[in-house]
Design an enzyme around this catalytic site. Sequence first.
Site, mmCIF file in Angstrom:
data_model
loop_
_atom_site.group_PDB
_atom_site.id
_atom_site.type_symbol
_atom_site.label_atom_id
_atom_site.label_comp_id
_atom_site.label_asym_id
_atom_site.label_seq_id
_atom_site.Cartn_x
_atom_site.Cartn_y
_atom_site.Cartn_z
ATOM 1 C CB ILE A 100 -0.969 -0.021 1.212
ATOM 2 C CG1 ILE A 100 -1.980 1.139 1.153
ATOM 3 C CG2 ILE A 100 -0.212 -0.080 2.530
ATOM 4 C CD1 ILE A 100 -3.116 1.034 2.159
ATOM 5 C CB CYS A 101 1.204 4.060 0.971
ATOM 6 S SG CYS A 101 1.593 5.789 1.254
ATOM 7 C CB ALA A 102 5.629 4.825 -0.790
#
Length: 183
Positions: A100-102
């Site tokens: 998730i995210c980066a």
Amino acid sequence: MRVLVPLAQGCEELEAVTIIDLLRRAEIEVVTAGLTEGPVKASRDTVLLPDTTLEAVADQDFDMVVLPGGLPGAQYLEDDPRVLDILRRHAERGAYTAAICAAPKVLASAGLLDDKRATCYPGCVKPEDFPRLNLIDAAVAIDGRVITGRGPGAAMDFALALIESLAGRERRESVESALIRSH
């Protein structure tokens, strides 16, 4: 069912804790593993205590490996050859890989997003660096056994998607209903 959640210094605590908490509510065994020994200081200075070290569980098999995002945490995950090896090995044996995210950039660097639909925090994965990746604008993207999430705001939906993938829709609904979420 066993899930590995590697924790790097500077990880996004909202994502890490949400993933760990919801999977455990679903009665899925979660093993948190620090890249190094000792506490992990997350991106907002929350201190997390991993269950073990990555070194101690690197050779074990899991049903899923989930990477929380955040910076510089996701960069530390990407720079750690053990993380890339674990991801590739688990993908080869048919286990789920998720980020998730980066952190989807770590999956991309491991070659696991080639010819896959995925999402991530805006700007973390550059399409020109990974031309075989189909980057989409969605809170959560599921393509086969690869699951990606957009960012901290999608952490709960991401964790619920992980539960559904591992344990089925009924288990997801059971966990979600107890959360008293409004839609």
